[in-house]
Design an enzyme around this catalytic site. Structure first.
Site, PDB file in Angstrom:
ATOM      1  N   ASP A 126       0.870  -1.169   0.000  1.00 56.71           N
ATOM      2  CA  ASP A 126       0.000   0.000   0.000  1.00 56.71           C
ATOM      3  C   ASP A 126       0.913   1.227   0.000  1.00 56.71           C
ATOM      4  O   ASP A 126       2.114   1.118   0.259  1.00 56.71           O
ATOM      5  CB  ASP A 126      -0.886  -0.032   1.246  1.00 56.71           C
TER       6      ASP A 126
ATOM      7  N   ASP B  94      -0.207   5.202   0.841  1.00 62.49           N
ATOM      8  CA  ASP B  94      -0.501   6.185   1.888  1.00 62.49           C
ATOM      9  C   ASP B  94      -0.618   5.494   3.249  1.00 62.49           C
ATOM     10  O   ASP B  94      -1.430   4.597   3.433  1.00 62.49           O
ATOM     11  CB  ASP B  94      -1.807   6.923   1.578  1.00 62.49           C
TER      12      ASP B  94
ATOM     13  N   ASP C 155      -1.442  -0.536   6.020  1.00 58.91           N
ATOM     14  CA  ASP C 155      -1.717   0.019   7.345  1.00 58.91           C
ATOM     15  C   ASP C 155      -3.180  -0.001   7.727  1.00 58.91           C
ATOM     16  O   ASP C 155      -3.517   0.347   8.860  1.00 58.91           O
ATOM     17  CB  ASP C 155      -1.206   1.461   7.417  1.00 58.91           C
TER      18      ASP C 155
END
Length: 223
Positions: A11, A13, A173
């Protein structure tokens, strides 16, 4: 015996880069331009990772589809303007991110990719700003897929690289990343430094505290 190809998907961001300042600023500008109350910081960060139309629908559920579409466009314009003004500084790499990418890239049987809620334009600009063009062989973005946690991004990356799902991992995240990985049948490695609390990363095989812990996490999954 030749080692099987492995695929490590990141991922972006909240995982590779800390873009919360840019995201909050752009979301604030978008809502202010539409003369709407600006959502709080926690609410904004909670939708990071979702495709923009889904994200704005969650942040402004009482608004019409046309207003939500205006918010999407307002966000894009504000985010792009902020990136043009600040370059790589608008979304700095987290400590250890570049070193982890370089180390994995140096392993012959390991392929790297990204699966992000960013647009193609946004991802390309970020990769160029940080000089990461040579690392990622597959780049999956929101323009071409249903929003996370739908498994489409991971499935397409597996198809493009020819890697079996048992030899792939998704690092992220948010719960959207981990649920996407689970839906695609690949292991998920959660990171604790991003925008979702680790308590919601329930689909993750493990959660790491720093990029230094990534090699051991990968070894545990693949061995």
């Amino acid at each position: 015996m030749t080692a099987p190809l492995r695929l490590v998907l990141f991922d972006v961001d909240g995982t590779l880069v800390d873009s919360q300042g840019s995201i909050i600023q752009a979301m604030t500008a978008s809502f202010q331009a539409a003369l709407l109350p600006v959502p709080g910081r926690e609410a904004i960060l909670s939708i990071v990772g979702l495709s923009l139309p889904i994200a704005l629908a969650r942040l402004a559920p009482d608004q019409s589809g046309s207003v939500q579409a205006d918010l999407v466009e307002g966000y894009k314009q504000a985010y792009n303007a902020h990136h043009l003004e600040n370059g790589a500084a608008s979304s700095p790499l987290y400590p250890g991110a570049l070193e982890a990418i370089e180390a994995l890239h140096g392993v012959p049987e390991v392929l790297l990719g990204v699966a992000t809620g960013k647009s193609q334009r946004g991802l390309d600009a970020l990769i160029e700003a940080h000089g990461l063009e040579r690392y990622f062989v597959t780049r999956q973005v929101a323009d071409h897929h249903p929003s996370k946690p739908h498994p489409s991004m991971v499935q397409t990356a597996l198809t493009e690289t020819g890697v079996h799902e048992t030899h792939a991992v998704m690092i992220g995240d948010t719960s959207y990343d981990m649920d996407m990985a689970a839906a695609a049948g690949v292991a998920g490695i959660g990171v604790s430094w991003g925008y979702h609390d680790r308590s919601v990363l329930t689909s993750a095989a493990c959660v790491i505290e720093t990029f230094d812990q990534l090699p051991a996490a990968l070894a545990n999954i693949w061995n």
